[in-house]
Design a protein around this motif. Structure first.
Motif: not given
Length: 159
Positions: A136-159
């Motif tokens: 349907d031309d929509s996009r699915v974006v998945a964030l995959i954090p790899r180390g550092g503080d990326w898990p926390t920063r990525a989580a703030s974008l998908t909340a």
């Protein structure tokens, strides 16, 4: 951590949101098939970082540096790389080394389209952003954090 983006504009908006958590030294690897929205997301990041010039796919020049526009509040340069053509050369890792991305990595935000398997060694931590285009031309974006503080920063974008 996934989100559905219904339009190209929402993909750019998500890039702007991503820009709000980026800082100097960040490596972001954009993956996904042709037409998935990698460049649209990079355009949003560029807008959010307030860089100069139009953010377009650097497919033929491979890498483009966008300087911050201080008049608009920009403080970080963005290095935008398209590694698509590097997959067809004899020594893609050598070609990545020749780009000298590690020379600018510490002071810039570096976004690499098609960089999976080629650029991860540039940093101890990075964010992989996987984009897929649906029927349907929509996009699915998945964030995959790899180390550092990326898990926390990525989580703030998908909340």
């Amino acid at each position: 951590m996934t989100r559905i983006l219904a339009t190209v504009e929402q993909t750019r908006d998500f890039g702007m949101a991503l820009a709000s958590v980026l800082r100097a030294g960040d490596l972001v690897v954009l993956t996904g098939p042709l037409g998935a929205g990698k460049t649209a997301l990079a355009q949003g990041v560029g807008a959010g970082l307030h860089v100069t010039g139009n953010v377009t796919s650097p497919t033929f020049v491979i890498a483009r540096v966008h300087r911050p526009d201080a008049n608009r509040g920009g403080t970080l340069p963005m290095v935008h790389v398209d590694a698509y053509r590097l997959g067809n050369v004899r020594d893609p890792m050598g070609e990545v080394d020749a780009l000298d991305l590690d020379a600018t990595l510490e002071d810039s935000v570096t976004l690499v389209e098609w960089g999976e398997g080629l650029v991860e060694q540039l940093s101890d931590a990075h964010l992989e952003v996987r984009l897929d285009r649906r029927d349907d031309d929509s996009r699915v974006v998945a964030l995959i954090p790899r180390g550092g503080d990326w898990p926390t920063r990525a989580a703030s974008l998908t909340a």
